[in-house]
Motif scaffolding. Structure first.
Motif, PDB file in Angstrom:
ATOM      1  N   LYS B  35       1.402  -7.088   1.991  1.00  0.00           N
ATOM      2  CA  LYS B  35       1.681  -6.580   3.456  1.00  0.00           C
ATOM      3  C   LYS B  35       0.751  -5.648   3.894  1.00  0.00           C
ATOM      4  CE  LYS B  35       5.276  -9.339   3.203  1.00  0.00           C
ATOM      5  NZ  LYS B  35       5.291 -10.835   3.542  1.00  0.00           N
ATOM      6  N   TYR B  36       0.893  -5.587   5.174  1.00  0.00           N
ATOM      7  CA  TYR B  36       0.049  -4.538   5.892  1.00  0.00           C
ATOM      8  C   TYR B  36       1.213  -3.395   6.315  1.00  0.00           C
ATOM      9  CZ  TYR B  36      -1.315  -1.967  10.001  1.00  0.00           C
ATOM     10  OH  TYR B  36      -1.778  -1.065  11.109  1.00  0.00           O
ATOM     11  N   GLY B  37       1.030  -2.244   5.817  1.00  0.00           N
ATOM     12  CA  GLY B  37       2.103  -1.295   6.550  1.00  0.00           C
ATOM     13  C   GLY B  37       1.349  -0.022   7.154  1.00  0.00           C
ATOM     14  N   CYS B  38       0.162   0.408   6.795  1.00  0.00           N
ATOM     15  CA  CYS B  38      -0.243   1.523   7.286  1.00  0.00           C
ATOM     16  C   CYS B  38      -1.889   1.477   7.574  1.00  0.00           C
ATOM     17  CB  CYS B  38      -0.098   2.752   6.565  1.00  0.00           C
ATOM     18  SG  CYS B  38      -0.939   2.738   4.996  1.00  0.00           S
ATOM     19  N   GLY B  39      -2.658   0.526   6.680  1.00  0.00           N
ATOM     20  CA  GLY B  39      -4.063   0.379   6.839  1.00  0.00           C
ATOM     21  C   GLY B  39      -4.793   1.848   6.509  1.00  0.00           C
ATOM     22  N   ALA B  41      -4.126   3.468   2.999  1.00  0.00           N
ATOM     23  CA  ALA B  41      -3.942   3.736   1.706  1.00  0.00           C
ATOM     24  C   ALA B  41      -2.599   4.914   1.597  1.00  0.00           C
ATOM     25  CB  ALA B  41      -4.953   4.264   1.077  1.00  0.00           C
ATOM     26  N   GLN B  42      -1.627   4.815   2.586  1.00  0.00           N
ATOM     27  CA  GLN B  42      -0.620   5.832   2.810  1.00  0.00           C
ATOM     28  C   GLN B  42       0.711   5.074   1.916  1.00  0.00           C
ATOM     29  OE1 GLN B  42      -0.125   9.000   3.915  1.00  0.00           O
ATOM     30  NE2 GLN B  42      -2.394   9.362   3.577  1.00  0.00           N
ATOM     31  N   CYS B  43       0.966   3.799   2.159  1.00  0.00           N
ATOM     32  CA  CYS B  43       2.164   3.316   2.028  1.00  0.00           C
ATOM     33  C   CYS B  43       2.379   2.227   0.780  1.00  0.00           C
ATOM     34  CB  CYS B  43       2.650   2.545   3.200  1.00  0.00           C
ATOM     35  SG  CYS B  43       2.040   0.862   3.328  1.00  0.00           S
ATOM     36  N   GLY B  44       1.171   1.795   0.303  1.00  0.00           N
ATOM     37  CA  GLY B  44       1.389   0.905  -0.867  1.00  0.00           C
ATOM     38  C   GLY B  44       1.790  -0.594  -0.565  1.00  0.00           C
ATOM     39  N   ALA B  45       1.847  -1.028   0.682  1.00  0.00           N
ATOM     40  CA  ALA B  45       2.385  -2.346   0.950  1.00  0.00           C
ATOM     41  C   ALA B  45       1.653  -3.413   0.476  1.00  0.00           C
ATOM     42  CB  ALA B  45       2.883  -2.468   2.372  1.00  0.00           C
ATOM     43  N   CYS B  46       0.176  -2.829   0.530  1.00  0.00           N
ATOM     44  CA  CYS B  46      -0.867  -3.946   0.549  1.00  0.00           C
ATOM     45  C   CYS B  46      -1.479  -3.853  -1.099  1.00  0.00           C
ATOM     46  CB  CYS B  46      -1.953  -3.651   1.277  1.00  0.00           C
ATOM     47  SG  CYS B  46      -2.744  -2.140   0.771  1.00  0.00           S
ATOM     48  N   ARG B  56      -5.129  -0.335  -3.064  1.00  0.00           N
ATOM     49  CA  ARG B  56      -4.888  -0.696  -1.730  1.00  0.00           C
ATOM     50  C   ARG B  56      -5.834  -1.458  -0.811  1.00  0.00           C
ATOM     51  NH1 ARG B  56      -0.666   0.961  -4.180  1.00  0.00           N
ATOM     52  NH2 ARG B  56      -0.127   3.421  -4.306  1.00  0.00           N
ATOM     53  N   CYS B  58      -6.095  -2.488   1.834  1.00  0.00           N
ATOM     54  CA  CYS B  58      -6.131  -2.147   3.190  1.00  0.00           C
ATOM     55  C   CYS B  58      -7.526  -1.506   3.250  1.00  0.00           C
ATOM     56  CB  CYS B  58      -5.175  -1.651   3.817  1.00  0.00           C
ATOM     57  SG  CYS B  58      -4.554  -0.049   3.247  1.00  0.00           S
TER      58      CYS B  58
HETATM   59  S1  FES Z   1      -1.241  -0.871   4.212  1.00  0.00           S
HETATM   60 FE1  FES Z   1      -0.461   0.916   3.489  1.00  0.00          FE
HETATM   61  S2  FES Z   1      -1.557   1.424   1.800  1.00  0.00           S
HETATM   62 FE2  FES Z   1      -2.503  -0.369   2.315  1.00  0.00          FE
END
Ligand code: FES
Ligand code: FES
Lengths: 720, 157
Positions: B35-39, B41-46, B56, B58
């Motif tokens: 997933k995309y969450g922040c682009g 390296a802040q959220c880890g969704a990717c 990460r 993204c």
């Molecule tokens: S999309 Fe949030 S860390 Fe990559």
């Protein structure tokens, strides 16, 4: 949106028809409400619709009219139907409902998910849908076997004739049952016979969420589907003056750049080219009336307004006179900022627009309104617009927008480029996209008598109205007072004899919206933090004082006792820590929480533990209630400790999770949840866990340090 | 054109090599579990695995992944049999579910390197992954549970 509580009509209208491919299909209509929301309702009520489908292979599909954004309706509503159907739970599947009046919210009269109402509002309808199906399946078996249906029973997806030992599976009876007339009325089970309701049940959607197959709006793919990233005004209400797309068009993979009402859309083959193109786009904006908007100036304005009473939302006794004669009084001003919902999945919407039809895939909480908006923009009839509700990567109210922003914009883009398109918001776009929880300023004055008992309380609230300018205005605003602005304050449970709650509604044009727990998210903080101050002023223990003031509120009083016992309120706190309590009634549910915190020399707050007790009436899926309390507490903690949306020169200053941070694993407290057993009707759980956290933490900080916290986010406590 | 090795398959992708791996996986290869969450390296969704390390995607250029083994959530198991998936189901961790691919991929590296992580180890390994729905206490419980399952599985072998 804990607005009016209307009785759900019992005169349900039932209809059946043969499902495609054979089987039984049942729909229950509630009469359309002649409500203020009628303008939302599509003109043509015709559509085949259903809550339950039973296939010949025994698979039971429950069609869920509530959006799945984490709160669990795909499972809990299916449980309601399965209980009365006497279904074998392992055969039960879910499906997301299309948009149809049959799926409208029984109280709000439109198809939507919000106000923590899914279980409460569907409690009867889904059970009736299940019971009706069961009665018809039993009748079909009675016909086949030529016996009185009264002698038959259903169990685990079979109809059973105990006398002869014959059994027929639901699937084998589906065709015959489909030909029968539905019963006019059905008798629902005695709760003591429940086999599914009230038992912790694993969510049906979990497997898809642990192997990457769950489809969120942002995951929708189709051959030739283009992606758009939109440049929107950096200031709310701003307009495009001119733009130069040369550099954007030069990015490989960018296929088009178009102006739409909300800005300029860059269209690419995939997100990355579209995003790079948008970065290269040169736009000149007219910032408009909000060009100089600043949080500092707004705070000063709000503080000034708060010094005089606003429109009176509630008045009991004579607080002015009582305060003048009180033994001691205290005045406190509380502040909370604008907040973004920051759903984990940024906003997005897929639109496939044809000359005579429009198909939309998105995670929305607001199907009826979004469909109307799409139809208007596309120049189609609402029935020509089909919305597929995907999983929502979080909603928290952001995806229930009466302004239909992310759906309407995507239809504009599709219309402009004449191609199927997915509009994706970057995290920064999402953060800057508005529809925030409003900023609030609360001024409170309280007085105690010579015995330390609170005798008077005034609460002046200052903040933007959410309902103003929306179709909800007609019933949501009464005598100039937006009921969501004062909820949790004007309906104070505490027995204080002289109370005034009043409201100022500054006319700002920052887009605002319901944010998980809406008005309760700020009133819960102000009320519960101030009550703690009053307890201290009168020399009372905060739990003991609440107990006295809740004499006429037996449910909250019992809950208070439960949480105090579980949190060991009366035993000493571990060294260096403080305990704080808060209770709050919202969405017809009662929640009480005790937070245990420590604060280090630099003022940094650590929340070690939160003990939570909840009374939400009869519980359908206990584990889901626990999950919602856990989630609500973490959500509330991010707001209490860290988050604020602020403005300078009209621009939002936060961009991403580095400057709008979230509580993370290493900061997440131990959470204990206790559910009060109850036979009352079910009430909300998605939102009520949020309001008590901030005040419980603030009160715990006072217990630990002697410092009062009156402004969120807490950040660091000033230890000076 | 670049060649990537994703979930054990060699795949030719026609994409600008500087594109972040996340968007190559999602938009070019249709692997939308990541997933995309922040682009940033802040959220880890990717989060995906690159030669067994959690990265990460993204902020990782696709060209930097060439010649290395990429594993996404789709490649963790084909039948929900990974201990983390079983534990996640048993404990019913997900709410909205959007962050969970990233959570599980981060946890998988933790468990591979540390079969019996403590709470502090979990804090260290998992604090780069945001869950807006607040499922942290269940993630913690499920990681402990998966560790137990793995140990029990090894004993049985
Ligand atoms: S999309 Fe949030 S860390 Fe990559
Ligand atoms: S489950 Fe929703 S963000 Fe983690």
């Amino acid at each position: 949106m804990s607005t009016t509580k209307q009785a759900i009509s019992r005169r349900d209208f039932l209809r059946t028809s043969a499902a495609v491919g054979g089987g039984l299909l049942i729909a229950i209509h509630l009469p359309k409400l002649a409500s203020a929301t009628e303008s939302f309702a599509p003109a043509d009520p015709f559509a085949p619709n259903a809550f339950i489908r039973i296939r010949s292979d025994d698979i039971i599909t429950v069609i869920i009219n509530k959006s799945e954004m984490g709160q669990g309706p795909y499972t809990s509503l299916a449980m309601l139907a399965a209980e009365e159907l006497e279904a074998d739970w392992s055969k039960v599947r879910y499906e997301s409902a299309p948009v149809d009046p049959a799926y409208n919210h029984p109280v709000f009269g439109i198809q939507m998910t919000g106000g923590s109402t899914s279980t409460a509002s569907e409690w009867e309808r889904f059970r009736k849908a299940g019971a009706t199906a069961r009665v018809m399946l039993i009748a079909a078996a009675g016909q086949n076997w030529n016996v009185d249906p009264k002698s038959l029973r259903a169990e685990k997806s079979f109809v059973i004739d105990s006398a002869s030992g014959r059994r027929a599976s639901f699937g084998s009876l589906a065709d015959a049952a489909a030909k029968l007339q539905p019963p006019k009325d059905v008798t629902l089970k005695d709760p003591k016979d429940y086999k599914i309701i009230g038992k912790s049940t694993r969510r049906l959607d979990t497997p898809a969420k642990v192997n990457g197959t769950a489809q969120f709006g942002i995951d929708v793919q189709a051959p030739g589907l283009l992606t758009a990233v939109v440049a929107r005004s950096p200031v709310f209400g701003g307009k495009v003056l001119s733009f130069n797309a040369d550099k954007a068009r030069a990015v490989p993979g960018v296929v088009d750049v178009v102006q739409i009402p909300s800005g300029v859309a860059v269209i690419g083959k995939g997100f990355w080219p579209a995003k790079l193109g948008r970065d290269k786009l040169e736009v000149k904006w007219d910032d408009g009336a909000n060009a100089s908007l600043s949080t500092t100036a707004m705070r000063a304005d709000f503080a000034k307004l708060a010094q005089s009473p606003g429109l009176v939302a509630k008045k009991v006794g004579d607080p002015g006179k009582t305060l003048a004669g009180a033994a001691k009084t205290i005045t406190a001003e509380f502040e909370v900022p604008y907040l973004a919902h920051a759903t984990m999945e940024p906003l997005n919407c897929v639109v496939d627009l044809k000359s005579d039809a429009c198909e939309i895939w998105t995670g929305t909480q607001f199907q009826t309104g979004d469909r109307m908006a799409a139809a208007t923009i596309a120049g189609l009839k609402p029935e020509q617009v089909k919305i597929h509700t995907t999983f929502l990567g979080g909603g928290f109210g952001r995806r229930a927008n009466p302004a239909n922003d992310f759906v309407g914009e995507a239809v504009h883009v599709a219309k402009a480029i004449k191609s199927p398109v997915k509009v994706v918001w970057t995290r920064e776009d999402d953060m800057h996209g508005g529809y925030y929880r409003p900023m609030w300023y609360d001024r409170m004055v309280g007085g105690v008598d010579a015995n330390g008992n609170p005798i008077a309380w005034t609460h002046t609230i200052v903040g933007q109205s959410i309902m103003l300018g929306t179709p909800f205005e007609q019933f949501g605003i009464q005598n100039g007072i937006d009921t969501t602005s004062v909820e949790g304050a004007a309906d104070l449970l505490y027995g204080i004899p002289n109370v005034q709650v009043d409201l100022h509604t500054p006319k700002l044009t920052i887009p605002v919206l319901w944010w998980r727990s809406v008005g309760h998210s700020h009133n819960g903080f102000a009320v519960e933090a101030f009550l703690d101050e009053l307890a201290h002023l009168g020399g009372k223990d905060p739990v003991q004082l609440r107990r006295t003031l809740l004499t006429n509120q037996p449910r909250m009083k019992a809950l208070l006792d439960l949480v105090a016992e579980k949190a060991k309120w009366d035993s000493p706190v571990p060294a260096g820590r403080g305990r704080g309590i808060a209770t709050h009634f919202s969405f017809d549910s009662y929640v009480a929480q005790v937070a245990e915190v420590s604060v280090d020399k630099t003022g940094e707050v650590r929340v070690h533990k939160v003990v939570c007790a909840v009374d939400c009436g009869r519980v359908v899926n206990p584990d889901s209630v626990i999950a919602q309390m856990q989630g609500g507490i973490v959500f509330g903690l991010s707001a209490a400790l860290k988050d604020a949306i602020t403005f300078e020169n009209g621009r939002v200053q936060q961009r991403n999770f580095h400057d709008y941070p979230m509580v993370r694993m290493n900061e997440s407290p131990e959470i204990e949840v206790h559910i009060m057993p109850s036979t009352e009707p079910p009430t909300g759980v998605g939102e009520p866990g949020v309001p008590p956290v901030a005040p419980a933490v603030a009160n715990a900080i006072f217990a630990a340090t002697g410092k009062r916290v009156r402004r969120l986010p807490i950040g660091r406590v000033d230890m000076g | 054109m670049i060649t990537l090795n994703v979930n054990g398959k060699r795949l030719e992708v026609d994409v600008d090599p500087s594109t972040p791996l996340l968007w190559v996986l999602r938009d070019s290869l249709g692997l939308t579990g990541t997933k995309y969450g922040c682009g940033m390296a802040q959220c880890g969704a990717c989060t995906v695995h690159l030669d067994g390390q959690a990265i990460r995607s993204c902020v990782k250029r696709a060209s930097d992944a060439v010649g290395r083994q990429i594993t996404t959530i789709e490649g963790l198991s084909t039948d929900l049999s990974h201990p983390l998936q079983r534990a996640w189901i048993e404990i019913d961790v997900p709410q909205c579910g959007y962050c969970q691919s990233g959570q599980i991929m981060s946890a998988a590296v933790l468990l591979a390197e540390n079969p019996k992580p403590s709470d502090d180890d979990i804090d260290d390994a998992m604090s780069g992954n945001i869950c807006r729905c607040g499922t942290y206490s269940r993630i913690r419980e499920a990681i402990h549970r998966a560790a137990e399952m793995k140990t029990a599985g090894r004993r049985a072998e």
